[in-house]
Motif scaffolding. Structure first.
Motif, PDB file in Angstrom:
ATOM      1  N   GLU A  95      -3.010   6.679   8.550  1.00 42.18           N
ATOM      2  CA  GLU A  95      -2.076   5.824   7.827  1.00 42.18           C
ATOM      3  C   GLU A  95      -1.313   4.905   8.774  1.00 42.18           C
ATOM      4  O   GLU A  95      -1.037   3.745   8.437  1.00 42.18           O
ATOM      5  N   LEU A  96      -0.989   5.393   9.954  1.00 40.08           N
ATOM      6  CA  LEU A  96      -0.300   4.550  10.927  1.00 40.08           C
ATOM      7  C   LEU A  96      -1.195   3.401  11.364  1.00 40.08           C
ATOM      8  O   LEU A  96      -0.735   2.260  11.537  1.00 40.08           O
ATOM      9  N   ASP A  97      -2.476   3.678  11.505  1.00 40.91           N
ATOM     10  CA  ASP A  97      -3.454   2.635  11.840  1.00 40.91           C
ATOM     11  C   ASP A  97      -3.453   1.546  10.763  1.00 40.91           C
ATOM     12  O   ASP A  97      -3.418   0.348  11.058  1.00 40.91           O
ATOM     13  N   LEU A  98      -3.466   1.958   9.511  1.00 39.94           N
ATOM     14  CA  LEU A  98      -3.457   1.004   8.394  1.00 39.94           C
ATOM     15  C   LEU A  98      -2.140   0.225   8.340  1.00 39.94           C
ATOM     16  O   LEU A  98      -2.128  -0.981   8.058  1.00 39.94           O
ATOM     17  N   ALA A  99      -1.025   0.918   8.618  1.00 42.15           N
ATOM     18  CA  ALA A  99       0.278   0.257   8.578  1.00 42.15           C
ATOM     19  C   ALA A  99       0.392  -0.803   9.665  1.00 42.15           C
ATOM     20  O   ALA A  99       0.952  -1.888   9.438  1.00 42.15           O
ATOM     21  N   MET A 116       0.846  -1.203   0.000  1.00 46.30           N
ATOM     22  CA  MET A 116       0.000   0.000   0.000  1.00 46.30           C
ATOM     23  C   MET A 116       0.878   1.249   0.000  1.00 46.30           C
ATOM     24  O   MET A 116       1.919   1.285   0.659  1.00 46.30           O
ATOM     25  N   LYS A 117       0.452   2.269  -0.724  1.00 45.48           N
ATOM     26  CA  LYS A 117       1.210   3.520  -0.803  1.00 45.48           C
ATOM     27  C   LYS A 117       0.706   4.491   0.259  1.00 45.48           C
ATOM     28  O   LYS A 117      -0.495   4.662   0.448  1.00 45.48           O
ATOM     29  N   TYR A 118       1.646   5.121   0.969  1.00 39.74           N
ATOM     30  CA  TYR A 118       1.310   6.077   2.009  1.00 39.74           C
ATOM     31  C   TYR A 118       1.866   7.454   1.669  1.00 39.74           C
ATOM     32  O   TYR A 118       2.917   7.568   1.021  1.00 39.74           O
ATOM     33  N   ASN A 119       1.188   8.485   2.143  1.00 38.17           N
ATOM     34  CA  ASN A 119       1.635   9.856   1.923  1.00 38.17           C
ATOM     35  C   ASN A 119       2.553  10.354   3.033  1.00 38.17           C
ATOM     36  O   ASN A 119       3.421  11.200   2.797  1.00 38.17           O
ATOM     37  N   THR A 120       2.362   9.848   4.250  1.00 38.67           N
ATOM     38  CA  THR A 120       3.093  10.383   5.402  1.00 38.67           C
ATOM     39  C   THR A 120       3.997   9.351   6.061  1.00 38.67           C
ATOM     40  O   THR A 120       4.644   9.659   7.065  1.00 38.67           O
ATOM     41  N   LEU A 121       4.059   8.146   5.502  1.00 41.09           N
ATOM     42  CA  LEU A 121       4.884   7.081   6.073  1.00 41.09           C
ATOM     43  C   LEU A 121       5.807   6.510   5.008  1.00 41.09           C
ATOM     44  O   LEU A 121       5.450   6.447   3.825  1.00 41.09           O
ATOM     45  N   LEU A 122       6.981   6.088   5.433  1.00 43.11           N
ATOM     46  CA  LEU A 122       7.882   5.299   4.600  1.00 43.11           C
ATOM     47  C   LEU A 122       7.924   3.897   5.192  1.00 43.11           C
ATOM     48  O   LEU A 122       8.130   3.736   6.404  1.00 43.11           O
ATOM     49  N   ILE A 123       7.728   2.887   4.350  1.00 42.84           N
ATOM     50  CA  ILE A 123       7.666   1.503   4.825  1.00 42.84           C
ATOM     51  C   ILE A 123       8.796   0.702   4.185  1.00 42.84           C
ATOM     52  O   ILE A 123       8.993   0.743   2.967  1.00 42.84           O
ATOM     53  N   ASP A 124       9.530  -0.017   5.020  1.00 43.21           N
ATOM     54  CA  ASP A 124      10.592  -0.881   4.527  1.00 43.21           C
ATOM     55  C   ASP A 124      10.531  -2.206   5.283  1.00 43.21           C
ATOM     56  O   ASP A 124      10.435  -2.204   6.518  1.00 43.21           O
ATOM     57  N   VAL A 125      10.537  -3.301   4.535  1.00 44.41           N
ATOM     58  CA  VAL A 125      10.525  -4.628   5.157  1.00 44.41           C
ATOM     59  C   VAL A 125      11.803  -5.356   4.770  1.00 44.41           C
ATOM     60  O   VAL A 125      12.110  -5.511   3.587  1.00 44.41           O
ATOM     61  N   ASP A 149      -2.088  -2.487  10.881  1.00 47.00           N
ATOM     62  CA  ASP A 149      -2.901  -3.610  10.394  1.00 47.00           C
ATOM     63  C   ASP A 149      -2.095  -4.464   9.415  1.00 47.00           C
ATOM     64  O   ASP A 149      -2.178  -5.701   9.452  1.00 47.00           O
ATOM     65  N   GLU A 150      -1.339  -3.801   8.537  1.00 52.59           N
ATOM     66  CA  GLU A 150      -0.504  -4.547   7.585  1.00 52.59           C
ATOM     67  C   GLU A 150       0.524  -5.401   8.310  1.00 52.59           C
ATOM     68  O   GLU A 150       0.779  -6.557   7.936  1.00 52.59           O
ATOM     69  N   VAL A 151       1.143  -4.842   9.323  1.00 51.25           N
ATOM     70  CA  VAL A 151       2.123  -5.592  10.116  1.00 51.25           C
ATOM     71  C   VAL A 151       1.478  -6.828  10.726  1.00 51.25           C
ATOM     72  O   VAL A 151       2.031  -7.941  10.676  1.00 51.25           O
ATOM     73  N   MET A 152       0.296  -6.636  11.277  1.00 50.84           N
ATOM     74  CA  MET A 152      -0.386  -7.738  11.964  1.00 50.84           C
ATOM     75  C   MET A 152      -0.823  -8.831  10.993  1.00 50.84           C
ATOM     76  O   MET A 152      -0.805 -10.018  11.324  1.00 50.84           O
ATOM     77  N   GLN A 153      -1.198  -8.446   9.789  1.00 47.50           N
ATOM     78  CA  GLN A 153      -1.778  -9.397   8.842  1.00 47.50           C
ATOM     79  C   GLN A 153      -0.746 -10.081   7.943  1.00 47.50           C
ATOM     80  O   GLN A 153      -1.030 -11.132   7.369  1.00 47.50           O
ATOM     81  N   SER A 154       0.445  -9.518   7.853  1.00 49.89           N
ATOM     82  CA  SER A 154       1.437 -10.057   6.918  1.00 49.89           C
ATOM     83  C   SER A 154       2.208 -11.220   7.524  1.00 49.89           C
ATOM     84  O   SER A 154       2.795 -11.102   8.609  1.00 49.89           O
ATOM     85  N   SER A 155       2.253 -12.324   6.800  1.00 51.28           N
ATOM     86  CA  SER A 155       3.039 -13.474   7.249  1.00 51.28           C
ATOM     87  C   SER A 155       4.526 -13.256   7.007  1.00 51.28           C
ATOM     88  O   SER A 155       5.361 -14.023   7.499  1.00 51.28           O
ATOM     89  N   ASP A 156       4.876 -12.203   6.264  1.00 48.79           N
ATOM     90  CA  ASP A 156       6.275 -11.891   5.980  1.00 48.79           C
ATOM     91  C   ASP A 156       6.889 -10.972   7.029  1.00 48.79           C
ATOM     92  O   ASP A 156       8.081 -10.661   6.961  1.00 48.79           O
ATOM     93  N   ILE A 157       6.079 -10.522   7.995  1.00 51.26           N
ATOM     94  CA  ILE A 157       6.553  -9.591   9.017  1.00 51.26           C
ATOM     95  C   ILE A 157       6.431 -10.241  10.394  1.00 51.26           C
ATOM     96  O   ILE A 157       5.360 -10.715  10.777  1.00 51.26           O
ATOM     97  N   ARG A 158       7.532 -10.264  11.127  1.00 50.70           N
ATOM     98  CA  ARG A 158       7.530 -10.848  12.460  1.00 50.70           C
ATOM     99  C   ARG A 158       7.559  -9.786  13.556  1.00 50.70           C
ATOM    100  O   ARG A 158       7.173 -10.052  14.696  1.00 50.70           O
ATOM    101  N   SER A 159       8.025  -8.577  13.234  1.00 52.84           N
ATOM    102  CA  SER A 159       8.140  -7.503  14.217  1.00 52.84           C
ATOM    103  C   SER A 159       8.269  -6.180  13.475  1.00 52.84           C
ATOM    104  O   SER A 159       8.409  -6.157  12.257  1.00 52.84           O
ATOM    105  N   ALA A 160       8.234  -5.082  14.229  1.00 50.22           N
ATOM    106  CA  ALA A 160       8.240  -3.769  13.572  1.00 50.22           C
ATOM    107  C   ALA A 160       8.978  -2.730  14.398  1.00 50.22           C
ATOM    108  O   ALA A 160       9.133  -2.867  15.619  1.00 50.22           O
ATOM    109  N   ILE A 161       9.420  -1.700  13.703  1.00 48.53           N
ATOM    110  CA  ILE A 161      10.043  -0.528  14.316  1.00 48.53           C
ATOM    111  C   ILE A 161       9.245   0.690  13.872  1.00 48.53           C
ATOM    112  O   ILE A 161       8.883   0.812  12.702  1.00 48.53           O
TER     113      ILE A 161
END
Length: 259
Positions: free
Chosen positions: A35-39, A1-10, A41-53
């Motif tokens: 957008e942080l709320d949506l991000a 997903m594209k965000y306007n106020t966040l940069l996402i790197d996995v 959710d992405e962290v929680m739902q993705s099987s490719d993500i185990r943790s976040a910063i």
């Protein structure tokens, strides 16, 4: 997903969420919160993500606070609704079953300090500054700051910071127990990622249950002991627990699947 106020790197199962409004010192406005709320959710739902910063763009600020320009149109009812939206998002972060670490660079004030406190723990750069200066605006924190600051550093210290609006530096925050580690600005993300690399090697179900059990204690919930015993029993029947005990007895590294 594209965000306007966040940069996402996995990378290596770790999602780095960078709040990117450097011209506003990464202040939290309605768009950032959405957008942080949506991000999350992405962290929680993705099987490719185990943790976040969660961190902030640039060296000056993690998040310098809420975007005060949005306050002008709020009355009592809409102000309460605004605060509850922020509280709901920060509770989602706090209760995430995947570890979320705040990597605090520069100012973490007001809503920024509240965001950092909602994360499971905090790593700070040596130029970090923490504070809840809302009293200078004739206000109090609205995103859970009065509660989490008290829980993390104690009543006396929290109340002093809240009623003076003073900032504390990274070393003071470390001494107060507000942050876990203080490192140079260059080492900040490396330190956070090195901790998460260790966490990510552990059994995901066990990590999730640790988070929930600690949250019971954090909230003073007397049912925490019952939860701990119940979940200990349940985890004994999981594939990961069987793998972990077998690996220990066989003197090899365990391979966990989250099952």
């Amino acid at each position: 997903m594209k965000y306007n106020t966040l940069l996402i790197d996995v990378e290596n199962d770790i999602c780095t969420i960078t709040i990117h409004r450097p011209e506003k010192l990464n202040a939290l406005n309605a768009e950032v919160l959405k957008e942080l709320d949506l991000a999350i959710d992405e962290v929680m739902q993705s099987s490719d993500i185990r943790s976040a910063i969660i961190t902030g763009s640039g060296e000056k600020a993690f998040v310098a606070g809420a975007d005060i320009s949005e306050f002008a149109s709020l009355d009592a009812a809409s102000g309460e609704a605004y605060a509850r939206r922020g509280q709901s998002l920060f509770e989602k972060i706090e209760n995430s079953s995947k570890i979320i670490v705040a990597a605090v660079n520069g100012f973490a004030l007001g809503g920024g300090c509240e965001l950092a406190m909602a994360c499971h723990f905090r790593v700070a750069s040596d130029n970090a500054k923490f504070g809840q200066p809302e009293v200078n605006l004739g206000l109090i924190p609205g995103f859970g700051g009065t509660q989490r600051l008290t829980q993390l550093i104690g009543k006396g210290r929290a109340l002093e910071l809240l009623v003076t609006g003073n900032m504390i530096d990274a070393i003071t925050a470390f001494n107060y127990g507000l942050v876990n580690h203080v490192v140079s600005r260059e080492e900040l993300l490396l330190k956070a990622k090195s901790i998460l690399a260790v966490v990510n090697a552990k059994a995901p179900l066990a990590v999730a249950r640790c988070i929930t059990a600690v949250q019971h204690a954090y909230e003073g919930n007397k049912q925490g002991y019952s939860y701990e015993a119940r979940e200990f029993g349940k985890l004994l029947t999981t594939t990961d627990a069987k793998e972990g005990t077998s690996a220990f007895l066989e003197k090899r590294k365990a391979f966990f699947q989250g099952k």
